[in-house]
Design an enzyme around this catalytic site. Structure first.
Site, PDB file in Angstrom:
ATOM      1  N   GLY A   7      51.021 -57.260  19.226  1.00 27.34           N
ATOM      2  CA  GLY A   7      50.835 -58.357  20.164  1.00 27.34           C
ATOM      3  C   GLY A   7      50.896 -57.830  21.588  1.00 27.34           C
ATOM      4  O   GLY A   7      51.551 -56.827  21.870  1.00 27.34           O
ATOM      5  N   VAL A   8      50.197 -58.493  22.476  1.00 28.77           N
ATOM      6  CA  VAL A   8      50.173 -58.065  23.874  1.00 28.77           C
ATOM      7  C   VAL A   8      50.160 -59.295  24.772  1.00 28.77           C
ATOM      8  O   VAL A   8      49.509 -60.298  24.464  1.00 28.77           O
ATOM      9  CB  VAL A   8      48.946 -57.164  24.152  1.00 28.77           C
ATOM     10  N   VAL A   9      50.899 -59.231  25.859  1.00 24.80           N
ATOM     11  CA  VAL A   9      50.892 -60.318  26.837  1.00 24.80           C
ATOM     12  C   VAL A   9      49.728 -60.060  27.780  1.00 24.80           C
ATOM     13  O   VAL A   9      49.761 -59.118  28.586  1.00 24.80           O
ATOM     14  CB  VAL A   9      52.218 -60.369  27.621  1.00 24.80           C
ATOM     15  N   ALA A  10      48.692 -60.851  27.644  1.00 28.36           N
ATOM     16  CA  ALA A  10      47.477 -60.589  28.415  1.00 28.36           C
ATOM     17  C   ALA A  10      46.569 -61.805  28.405  1.00 28.36           C
ATOM     18  O   ALA A  10      46.733 -62.717  27.587  1.00 28.36           O
ATOM     19  CB  ALA A  10      46.735 -59.382  27.841  1.00 28.36           C
ATOM     20  N   GLU A  16      33.900 -69.100   5.744  1.00 24.16           N
ATOM     21  CA  GLU A  16      33.365 -69.605   7.004  1.00 24.16           C
ATOM     22  C   GLU A  16      32.089 -70.435   6.792  1.00 24.16           C
ATOM     23  O   GLU A  16      31.290 -70.614   7.707  1.00 24.16           O
ATOM     24  CB  GLU A  16      33.099 -68.437   7.952  1.00 24.16           C
ATOM     25  N   LYS A  39      37.256 -54.789  10.651  1.00 22.60           N
ATOM     26  CA  LYS A  39      38.006 -54.552  11.885  1.00 22.60           C
ATOM     27  C   LYS A  39      38.578 -53.146  11.964  1.00 22.60           C
ATOM     28  O   LYS A  39      38.738 -52.594  13.061  1.00 22.60           O
ATOM     29  CB  LYS A  39      39.133 -55.589  12.013  1.00 22.60           C
ATOM     30  N   SER A  77      36.335 -65.850  12.753  1.00 19.69           N
ATOM     31  CA  SER A  77      36.687 -67.233  13.066  1.00 19.69           C
ATOM     32  C   SER A  77      38.176 -67.512  12.928  1.00 19.69           C
ATOM     33  O   SER A  77      38.591 -68.641  12.699  1.00 19.69           O
ATOM     34  CB  SER A  77      35.892 -68.211  12.187  1.00 19.69           C
ATOM     35  N   PHE A 107      50.175 -59.440  14.978  1.00 16.07           N
ATOM     36  CA  PHE A 107      49.205 -60.363  14.402  1.00 16.07           C
ATOM     37  C   PHE A 107      48.637 -59.746  13.130  1.00 16.07           C
ATOM     38  O   PHE A 107      48.220 -58.582  13.128  1.00 16.07           O
ATOM     39  CB  PHE A 107      48.085 -60.677  15.401  1.00 16.07           C
ATOM     40  N   SER A 152      31.592 -73.250  21.147  1.00 19.26           N
ATOM     41  CA  SER A 152      31.423 -71.797  21.150  1.00 19.26           C
ATOM     42  C   SER A 152      31.302 -71.216  22.552  1.00 19.26           C
ATOM     43  O   SER A 152      30.642 -71.778  23.429  1.00 19.26           O
ATOM     44  CB  SER A 152      30.196 -71.396  20.331  1.00 19.26           C
ATOM     45  N   ASP A 169      35.247 -59.145  22.943  1.00 25.43           N
ATOM     46  CA  ASP A 169      36.519 -59.800  23.280  1.00 25.43           C
ATOM     47  C   ASP A 169      37.530 -58.763  23.777  1.00 25.43           C
ATOM     48  O   ASP A 169      37.721 -57.719  23.138  1.00 25.43           O
ATOM     49  CB  ASP A 169      37.092 -60.511  22.058  1.00 25.43           C
ATOM     50  N   GLU A 197      37.922 -56.873  19.878  1.00 27.94           N
ATOM     51  CA  GLU A 197      36.914 -56.758  18.833  1.00 27.94           C
ATOM     52  C   GLU A 197      35.568 -57.197  19.393  1.00 27.94           C
ATOM     53  O   GLU A 197      35.484 -57.709  20.513  1.00 27.94           O
ATOM     54  CB  GLU A 197      37.269 -57.632  17.626  1.00 27.94           C
TER      55      GLU A 197
END
Length: 356
Positions: free
Chosen positions: A215-218, A15, A130, A183, A175, A317, A293, A306
């Protein structure tokens, strides 16, 4: 007298480029009539270069790299003041990813007893990993998506076991992420076993520990948190990527993302987001700044994704934009962070280090 500010940027990390963009944005926003600004650049090979005082905002990233000079030095003593009047009042770490955002540099600054902006050693390291972050969120009672994690050795020894475990415990899509990177570097979406194997291979380029998330639909909602022991929250913002997910390219290259600030949310949802953001801030023992987030489903279920303990300050940003819409413009945000850093440092100086 003007406060002496050290901008620490670059770094031995994937990064690196993000850090340079952040540093450029900060020099354009900081008030040179109030602060003396000194560049401290770390090359991607890990060489430290301390430059002369900046007289004005940097115009380009290349200027930031050249301003710090070409002489290499990894000797800590070269960054200590020759006399008290030369000491930096505060360092602003603008290092993203490992070797900067993960508590390593924060530990160095603690040992050198220099005030610095942002999170300390524990919050930085826990916020970078994480898996550790998710385990602490679970301890705090924060709802989150299901996940599986493993290290490179486990994957290499028994790939079939982990593939079966992921398929048994999670539902496509998933994911795949390096556990210790930000990032969106090294992150891939997988819709089947073949794509999962390729995604793990990609993620292992950047870290030995991998996390696979359901994964989630959101909706993707973000909240800025600012403060030390009494954190405050910004308005919420919504990320709407025009691609499959909010990847590195969308974040920092093409701006291929819509940001809706403030996000349209029910008052109860907004209040819960703020409460959860503060809870995450406190369970990690954060200080200074955090971007929290979340996922918000169609039924208003709130899942924390996270926290980012060093959100970027680039033109794309979210964090500074959230605070601008909350009533704290970018230059004032920087001043607030400097004040918080000094307050935290002064509080630490009250601790007794001798036993009577």
């Amino acid at each position: 007298m003007k406060k002496k500010i050290g901008l620490l940027y670059g770094g031995k990390s994937a990064e690196h480029e993000v850090s340079l963009s952040t540093a450029l944005a900060v020099t354009k926003a900081i008030d040179f009539s109030v602060y003396e600004v000194y560049p401290i650049y770390i090359t991607q090979d890990g060489e430290w270069r301390k430059g002369q005082r900046l007289e004005e905002s940097a115009k380009t990233i290349e200027q930031l790299q050249l301003t710090a000079g070409s002489g290499k030095s990894n000797d800590i003593s070269s960054f200590l003041p020759a006399q008290p009047s030369d000491a930096l009042d505060v360092i602003i770490p603008l290092l993203h990813g490992p070797n900067g955002e993960d508590g390593t540099v924060q530990g160095l600054l603690e040992v050198m007893n220099i005030p610095y902006v942002g999170n300390g050693v524990l919050a930085s390291s826990a916020g970078m990993d994480k898996v550790v972050m998710k385990q602490l969120f679970q301890q705090a009672g924060l709802e989150q998506t299901p996940y599986v994690y493993f290290i490179r050795r486990d994957w290499d020894k028994n790939q079939g076991f982990w593939l079966n475990k992921i398929e048994a415990e999670l539902v496509w899509p998933v994911f795949v992420k390096p556990a210790n990177l930000g990032s969106s570097v090294g992150i891939s979406k997988a819709d089947n076993r073949e794509e999962l194997i390729a995604a793990v291979k990609e993620a292992l380029k950047f870290d030995r520990k991998i996390v696979i998330e359901q994964g989630v639909v959101a909706r993707e909602i973000e909240v800025g948190v600012l403060g030390n022991d009494e954190p405050e929250c910004s308005v919420a913002g919504e990320i709407k990527p025009l691609k499959a997910f909010y990847d590195y390219q969308a974040k920092y290259k093409d701006g291929n993302t819509a940001m809706i600030i403030p996000a349209e949310l029910d008052e109860a949802v907004y209040a819960k987001l703020q409460a959860d953001a503060k809870k995450a801030f406190k369970i990690l023992d954060c200080s200074g700044l955090v971007r929290a987030d979340f996922f918000v489903t169609a039924t208003n279920e709130i899942l924390i994704n996270e926290v980012n303990t060093l959100p970027g300050f680039t033109p794309f940003s979210m964090f500074p934009l959230l605070w601008e819409h909350t009533g704290l413009p970018y230059p004032e945000l920087i001043e607030r962070l400097i004040t918080l850093a000094i307050e935290r440092h002064e509080e630490k100086q009250l601790l007794q280090v001798k036993i009577d």
